[in-house]
Write a protein that holds these residues in place. Structure first.
Motif, mmCIF file in Angstrom:
data_model
loop_
_atom_site.group_PDB
_atom_site.id
_atom_site.type_symbol
_atom_site.label_atom_id
_atom_site.label_comp_id
_atom_site.label_asym_id
_atom_site.label_seq_id
_atom_site.Cartn_x
_atom_site.Cartn_y
_atom_site.Cartn_z
ATOM 1 N N UNK A 156 2.627 14.080 -2.521
ATOM 2 C CA UNK A 156 3.923 14.252 -3.174
ATOM 3 C C UNK A 156 4.839 15.063 -2.270
ATOM 4 N N UNK A 157 5.653 14.389 -1.539
ATOM 5 C CA UNK A 157 6.549 15.101 -0.644
ATOM 6 C C UNK A 157 7.570 15.910 -1.411
ATOM 7 N N UNK A 196 0.810 -1.231 0.000
ATOM 8 C CA UNK A 196 0.000 0.000 0.000
ATOM 9 C C UNK A 196 0.836 1.270 0.000
ATOM 10 N N UNK A 230 3.538 1.805 -1.715
ATOM 11 C CA UNK A 230 4.299 2.017 -2.948
ATOM 12 C C UNK A 230 3.740 3.177 -3.762
ATOM 13 N N UNK A 231 2.491 3.455 -3.563
ATOM 14 C CA UNK A 231 1.849 4.483 -4.379
ATOM 15 C C UNK A 231 1.404 5.619 -3.466
ATOM 16 N N UNK A 232 2.301 6.571 -3.249
ATOM 17 C CA UNK A 232 1.943 7.668 -2.351
ATOM 18 C C UNK A 232 1.278 8.785 -3.143
ATOM 19 N N UNK A 233 0.214 9.296 -2.542
ATOM 20 C CA UNK A 233 -0.458 10.417 -3.180
ATOM 21 C C UNK A 233 0.171 11.726 -2.765
#
Lengths: 237, 237
Positions: B235-236, B228, B230-233
DNA sequence: GCTCGATTCAAACGCCCGTTTGAAACTATC
DNA sequence: GATAGTTTCAAACGGGCGTTTGAATCGAGC
């Protein structure tokens, strides 16, 4: 009579016409999603938008141009976001080739952002888009291929570095499959029910979908080349 | 011809009406492929088939029922072929679970056979089918889900044995992606040109496509479950 | 207060749609 | 050769379509 707006001055007309245009675009986005382009009539559409029937032709020219405007409004920013994100990843990686998953993220994250942003049409638009992919109307196909050309080529270059075992032609095919699974999934008006029921009450469905789609697609992209003899037509019985 | 029950219609009449029905179905298959269901008019269709305008309503009832008849004529045998092939593989494997590729073959080979068989509509039909998947019209969706229910469930059971690391729900999603890539690929009226030109002059295009699609899909099906994170929303930046 | 361009509006235009109708044509049976 | 059942046919039905038109309305600038 709608309330007169005393706030703005020279922009007042702009604001009003913008409002009409926006209401048409919003209603079109929803109705094209629910019924498709052909099956949505302008009378239905302008009725839902609360504007005069002739407003579509006045502001957009024809029904087809309206459809293109519906697509452009969301597609341009989303594809630009994809390219920007890919560029940022490339800058951050300092000449080292990006991983397949990272490149895929640059494609999926902007789509996911859009899907979750109700103010930008959210799922409504993505379903319109998914359907447009499968539409045989020439004006739609030409429009889409033009819209996507730059974005796809940028990503193809990046994937080629991440997947050195693939020829450019092979990668083209695999990206085609990726776009297929993606658009079909996003389009899915109840398409899920074709095979099974989703667990009810799941929050944030789209995020969950993409978290399932991403590993599937990454593995497919990284797969070794196929053996022509693996798929025999002549059923040796 | 000694028929058991001569009280019914004569053979000559049957042959004639069969001919008219077949010509309508053939023309519909082609035109629905080229322009879609909504954009194909009955006048256009009966004109191309060389039959009277009223013939469609006489033989099929409505335009919608004609569309279902177009689908059924090819879909029933193809899905039956898929099930039969899967059963044969299961019989031959003698209780050992089938490989993922083998099960996939049972899905793809009948589709490929159909695509190559011009006498059964060939690519014409598969494009109609691919488009139908993305159509939001309720009568199409209900029809398709009914047509596919048995076949999909049989294959889901087989895949569950081949892919023990997947839950039934996870597999449902992945089969959804598989159907997406497949239908999008088969539908592809020039969809290939969306991203690139195919090498010209290739013979047996469909076989080549499926030989590329099969390893892609097999790898996707076999992929490990997604993380879960792996796909970060967010955007740091 | 008047002008002027931009926008809205009701009404109509011409066209094509899916479907229905009722008569004609055909053919196997008596 | 009359009969009955099936299929074809030309014509029309009612309605909805995308688009156009020309007048009414509006707000900003002189």
């Amino acid at each position: 009579m709608p309330t007169p707006r005393p706030a703005r001055r020279s922009i007042a007309m702009d604001a009003l016409s913008q409002d009409t245009k926006t209401r048409i675009l919003d209603a079109a986005e929803t109705l094209f999603m629910e019924h498709g382009f052909e099956a949505t009539s302008l009378r239905q559409l302008t009725g839902a938008a609360g504007v005069n029937l002739a407003a579509v032709n006045y502001h957009f020219g024809t029904k087809e141009e309206l459809f293109q405007a519906v697509l452009t409004r969301r597609l341009d920013p989303m594809n630009q976001e994809r390219i920007d994100l890919l560029d940022r990843y490339l800058r951050e990686s300092r000449a080292k080739p990006l991983s397949c998953e990272k490149i895929l993220s640059a494609m999926l994250i902007p789509a996911l952002r859009l899907a979750r942003d109700e103010k930008r049409g959210g799922k409504h638009f993505l379903r319109v888009l998914g359907r447009a992919y499968a539409d045989p109307a020439p004006f739609i196909r030409h429009f889409l291929s033009a819209q996507y050309a730059e974005m796809i080529n940028r990503f193809k270059d990046a994937f080629l570095e991440a997947l050195p075992h693939l020829t450019r032609q092979e990668l083209t095919w695999r990206l085609h499959f990726v776009m297929g699974a993606l658009s079909y999934t996003l389009a899915g008006t109840d398409a899920l029910k074709l095979m099974a029921q989703v667990a009810p009450g799941e929050k944030d469905n789209d995020e969950m979908v993409l978290q399932r789609l991403a590993p599937f697609l990454a593995a497919g992209l990284k797969a070794p080349l196929g053996d022509p003899r693996k798929l025999e037509l002549v059923s040796g019985d």
